[in-house]
Design a protein around this motif. Structure first.
Motif, short mmCIF file in Angstrom:
data_model
loop_
_atom_site.label_atom_id
_atom_site.label_comp_id
_atom_site.label_asym_id
_atom_site.label_seq_id
_atom_site.Cartn_x
_atom_site.Cartn_y
_atom_site.Cartn_z
N VAL A 76 0.81 -1.22 0.00
CA VAL A 76 0.00 0.00 0.00
C VAL A 76 0.85 1.28 0.00
O VAL A 76 0.31 2.37 -0.19
CB VAL A 76 -0.98 0.01 1.19
CG1 VAL A 76 -2.01 -1.10 1.05
CG2 VAL A 76 -0.25 -0.09 2.51
N LEU A 135 -4.55 2.65 -0.46
CA LEU A 135 -5.93 2.55 -0.02
C LEU A 135 -6.72 3.75 -0.53
O LEU A 135 -6.25 4.89 -0.47
CB LEU A 135 -5.99 2.50 1.51
CG LEU A 135 -5.45 1.21 2.14
CD1 LEU A 135 -5.09 1.46 3.59
CD2 LEU A 135 -6.47 0.09 2.02
N ALA A 238 -11.53 0.28 3.14
CA ALA A 238 -10.29 1.06 3.07
C ALA A 238 -10.24 2.14 4.14
O ALA A 238 -9.16 2.46 4.65
CB ALA A 238 -10.15 1.68 1.68
N ARG A 242 -7.13 2.23 6.53
CA ARG A 242 -6.23 3.38 6.49
C ARG A 242 -5.97 3.91 7.91
O ARG A 242 -4.83 4.15 8.31
CB ARG A 242 -6.82 4.49 5.62
CG ARG A 242 -6.00 5.78 5.61
CD ARG A 242 -6.72 6.84 4.81
NE ARG A 242 -6.65 6.57 3.38
CZ ARG A 242 -5.66 7.00 2.59
NH1 ARG A 242 -4.68 7.71 3.10
NH2 ARG A 242 -5.67 6.74 1.31
#
Length: 351
Positions: A76, A135, A238, A242
């Motif tokens: 990510v 993300l 997400a 996150r």
């Protein structure tokens, strides 16, 4: 303790786009060239195109010293940050971790932190300029939206399945490694099961945005069944991934602001019963939770959160940006009468 919502389903949506399939893909530069040739054409949900785009960011995670040695991970951040499911690493701390890139290169990985409550773990490898799939930020996930779930359990091969989002903002009871149950907050529900080869992998929208991490943890049995069920697929959104990953990177632990509510976007038939008022319908409210302490109950219709129209997106943003101890002003309807309340967020209790 929060009670999980009953699994919901959406009738009348388009049939499942495709069954699970395994696609052999070129990696590295060849993958990038192939993706350029296919083109990122809007308006189409082409699983093969998405696989070519996403596959360079998928890794295979190997952990020794536990019962679950292999799983998926998603790069990510280009500086080597990788997300995976915490349950894939087993109940204890693995003695060693490594990840295999799509190119076949094996890298030693450091465990930054795990969060069993959200079923997330953050790994870090000593490498920069990796092909990251960040993300998604601010993308609204809607019921009926087509999605593709991808993993890389066979190292240089990509496994995928595709389907539809059948529900959002679900509080789901899931089995914990080593025993017990956890409640996965604000989960995305899919209309197709997520199998073990896809757990910890990427859930992407048709434009290739990483909207969640797939999870294949078993769901507790209902009263009339004896076995744990995987009839429905779920993903960690997400927004939650996150926030939790950033907290784990910053200090190794994560917090979990909790309302105690399970909510659903108002459907057309419910809106009619409330004079067309939009908002969030409270499906369940946990006894003794911040919401019930503030006076809310199942069946109420939340019309605003901190002065903003109450939607699935605004509720998700609340869980993303709020902190434990924050107060949230809520306007709601009960039996057609308007009410106001203030919810003081607490840490999500351990089931």
């Amino acid at each position: 303790m929060s009670q999980p919502t009953a699994p919901s389903s959406v009738r009348g949506w388009l049939p499942l786009i495709a069954g699970a399939t395994v696609i052999g893909l070129a990696s590295g530069v060849l993958g990038a060239v192939a993706y350029k040739e296919l083109g990122d054409q809007p308006g189409s949900c082409d699983p093969q195109r998405l696989a070519v785009k996403v596959q360079p960011s998928l890794v295979t995670v190997t952990a020794t010293g536990n019962a679950s040695p292999v799983g998926n991970g998603v790069i990510v951040q280009a500086d080597g940050v990788i997300l995976t499911n915490a349950h894939q690493l087993g109940a204890g701390t693995p003695s060693s971790l490594s990840v295999q890139l799509p190119s076949g290169e094996q890298l030693t990985a450091k465990l930054v932190g795990t969060d069993p409550v959200s079923d997330l773990a953050v790994l870090k490898v000593d490498r920069v300029q990796l092909p990251a799939l960040p993300l998604a930020w601010g993308e609204v996930v809607k019921v009926g939206q087509p999605v593709v779930a991808l993993g890389s359990p066979l190292n240089q091969r990509s496994t995928l399945t595709s389907g539809l989002i059948s529900a959002v903002n679900q509080n789901v009871a899931a089995a914990k490694t080593g025993g017990g149950v956890t409640i996965l907050q604000d989960s995305l529900q899919l209309d197709t099961p997520i199998s073990d080869p896809l757990t910890g992998g990427a859930l992407v929208s048709c434009d290739g945005q990483l909207i969640g991490l797939s999870t294949a943890v078993p769901i507790p049995p209902k009263a009339d069944t004896a076995s744990w069920s995987r009839d429905l697929g779920y993903a960690i959104p997400a927004t939650i991934a996150r926030r939790v990953s950033q907290e784990l990177l910053a200090n190794g632990t994560a917090t979990h602001p909790w309302t105690g509510l399970s909510v659903a976007q108002v459907s057309a038939d419910i809106a009619v019963r409330h004079d067309g008022q939009p908002g969030l319908f409270i499906q369940t409210a946990a006894t003794g939770s911040p919401a019930t302490t503030a006076g809310l109950m199942a069946g109420d219709l939340i019309t605003s959160l901190d002065g903003q129209t109450a939607t699935s997106a605004s509720y998700s943003r609340l869980l993303l940006t709020a902190k434990v101890g924050d107060q949230v002003s809520v306007a709601y309807l009960r039996d057609g009468q308007a009410h106001q309340a203030t919810i003081t967020l607490t840490e999500q209790p351990t089931p």
